[in-house]
Design an enzyme around this catalytic site. Structure first.
Site, PDB file in Angstrom:
ATOM      1  CG  ASP A  85      -2.117   0.904   1.048  1.00  0.00           C
ATOM      2  OD1 ASP A  85      -2.244   1.511  -0.018  1.00  0.00           O
ATOM      3  OD2 ASP A  85      -2.914   1.016   2.000  1.00  0.00           O
ATOM      4  CG  ASP A 120      -5.798   5.888  -2.904  1.00  0.00           C
ATOM      5  OD1 ASP A 120      -4.724   5.492  -2.410  1.00  0.00           O
ATOM      6  OD2 ASP A 120      -6.900   5.519  -2.478  1.00  0.00           O
ATOM      7  CB  CYS A 272     -11.942 -23.069  16.972  1.00  0.00           C
ATOM      8  SG  CYS A 272     -10.938 -23.251  15.505  1.00  0.00           S
ATOM      9  CB  CYS A 274      -7.692 -23.909  14.598  1.00  0.00           C
ATOM     10  SG  CYS A 274      -7.368 -22.910  16.075  1.00  0.00           S
ATOM     11  CB  CYS A 277      -8.969 -24.201  19.600  1.00  0.00           C
ATOM     12  SG  CYS A 277      -9.190 -22.435  19.247  1.00  0.00           S
TER      13      CYS A 277
END
Length: 511
Positions: A85, A120, A272, A274, A277
């Protein structure tokens, strides 16, 4: 061409973005990383979490390293494509930046960014119209001017679309930006809107930009990264996303799920599966030193976000993205408002949606919102605009949808065929939700019998019946009423099966 579309559903695309550091499959979410200090080593984002592209801030690199101009891949330790960016977010947040459009373009080339963004001027989420006009005009001026600064032709460039909530300005910005030499178009100024959970104007902004940009260029939604809202953005045509939410939420002890965000202090379970977890428990996580806890929460947030990205891709490939939307958009009332807003843009979605793509699977329809899905809208439009009745069948008999499918092989259909004694002039059609008018000869075509629906009768059905009768110039039309006191112009209404049969037979030859 830097972008190649491989699969579609609604306005969503699975595509391949070709960069000099390799190909990236879209939809793609890029974790935002700090070029100097990170909670998660960037190399792990690819190896452990599956993120193929990241985004960092070239302005911060410029301010920290100056004339050193380090290669952004060596600096971050990430060996995949990197988008940088320009510092425009700092311009929006702090009111100014210590660089100029030419310097930041040339700097991004020198640090070997794979995708650069011009400097921008963001509109912001709450800009007045006159201020918004100035941001669009200045962004377009800089975008055109910046094309002359480029020297590295292997690098991709992003030209942001501005305008904020002013949709005509978004359309103007997108059209003019699309005429310039850019590869990707980020939609600017959504962060403040998303922070307010104000998803309805976000839907309108995405559609306004998408309609006016070249379709072969990816659309990037700046700052979008919560799992619960990704699917609606993808469905509207967004291909790229970036977000620092995984780390920002972790610093505030917030735990992402597919449908909401939980505060660690309010949790009693880790819901979760994952690696984070399953490798710890809530008590241990809560009792860790803050730095360790932040890192684990950030990892969990990355896992759950990637899980949603993959679920969206699977839904696109199946042609089941609408069903995925139906579930996700009920996560929050504001998100459901945005889902209902899709009805306003249903023609846009229908035009983008592939005619064939569900691979033979049926569709689910839950309520009146489901009637905006392309398969339903497409049939209801085309049955009026494109369909022609069989020439010899000039007496219409419209029957309410029977419970069995296909309709033409139902018990009601068999009774009618027997009751009218096989008259060759009677054209049997069915009416009801979700598809409106279904001529008997089309009843077995997809998806007119391959669906499950809980939708009740809509208010526009009578108007559709009247149009259908008029455009097909039936000599006579008989409607078998099904309990409701409907009135159909230029049609005879029958309350019983016997009445309907007698009406059509009284004026239809059996020859």
């Amino acid at each position: 061409m830097s972008f190649e579309v491989k699969d579609r559903d609604l306005a969503a695309r699975i595509g391949i973005l070709h960069t000099r550091m390799g190909d990236v499959e879209t939809p793609c979410l890029m974790p935002v990383i700090n070029p100097v200090k990170n909670m998660i080593p960037p190399c792990e984002l690819k190896e452990k979490f599956g993120y193929r592209m990241i985004i960092t801030n070239s302005y911060l690199i410029l301010k920290h390293f100056g004339e050193e101009r380090p290669d952004v891949h060596r600096l971050t330790g990430f060996d995949g494509p990197i988008m940088t960016d320009s510092g425009a977010y700092q311009l929006l947040r702090y009111g100014g930046v210590d660089t100029d459009p030419r310097e930041i373009v040339e700097f991004q080339e020198r640090i070997r960014s794979d995708i650069g963004v011009i400097l921008d001027v963001p509109t912001g989420g709450f800009a007045a119209r006159n201020d918004a006009i100035k941001t669009v005009e200045e962004t377009l001026r800089r975008a055109e001017e910046s094309t002359s600064f480029r020297e590295d032709r292997t690098m991709l460039w992003a030209g942001p679309v501005q305008g904020g909530r002013h949709l005509d300005l978004v359309e103007w910005s997108a059209k003019k930006m699309g005429e310039l030499d850019y590869d990707i178009h980020p939609l600017g100024s959504p962060v403040q809107i998303m922070e307010e959970y104000d998803y309805v104007p976000l839907v309108d902004m995405i559609v306004a930009a998408k309609r006016n940009l070249p379709p072969e260029r990816p659309l990037h939604l700046f700052g979008a990264g919560h799992p619960m809202m990704l699917s609606i953005a993808v469905a509207l045509g967004c291909d790229l996303f970036d977000s620092a939410a995984y780390a920002l939420f972790a610093k505030d002890d917030r735990y992402m799920t597919m449908t909401r965000t939980l505060r660690l202090e309010d949790m009693t379970e880790l819901p979760c599966r994952c690696p984070v977890c399953t490798g710890t428990d809530l008590e241990a996580l809560s009792g860790m030193p803050k730095r360790d806890r932040e890192q684990l929460l950030a990892r969990h947030n990355l896992y759950v976000t990637m899980e949603e990205v993959r679920a969206i891709k699977q839904a696109i490939r199946e042609g089941a993205l609408w069903e995925h939307l139906e579930v996700r958009c009920r996560a929050h009332p504001r998100l459901y408002d945005a889902f209902r807003r899709l009805a306003l843009h249903s023609r846009h979605l229908e035009r983008q949606d592939p005619l064939v793509g569900r691979k033979g699977k049926g569709i689910f329809l839950y309520d009146s919102c489901s009637l905006a899905r392309p398969e339903v809208l497409r049939h209801r439009i085309r049955i009026i605009e494109r369909y022609q009745r069989p020439q010899e069948k000039d007496v219409a008999l419209l029957l309410p949808n029977p419970p069995e499918r296909p309709f033409n092989k139902s018990t009601l259909s068999e009774r009618i065929m027997e009751g009218i004694k096989g008259s060759k002039r009677v054209h049997i059609c069915f009416y009801g939700e979700p598809f409106g008018i279904v001529p008997s000869e089309l009843a077995e075509t997809y998806p007119l019998s391959q669906y499950e629906s809980a939708v009740e009768c809509g208010t526009d059905l009578v108007k559709e019946m009247e149009k259908f009768i008029a455009v097909n110039a039936y000599r006579k039309a008989v409607v078998l009423r099904n309990g409701s006191r409907i009135k159909v112009k230029n049609a005879i209404i029958s309350d019983t099966f016997e009445e309907a049969c007698n009406e059509v037979l009284s004026d239809a030859s059996t020859a």
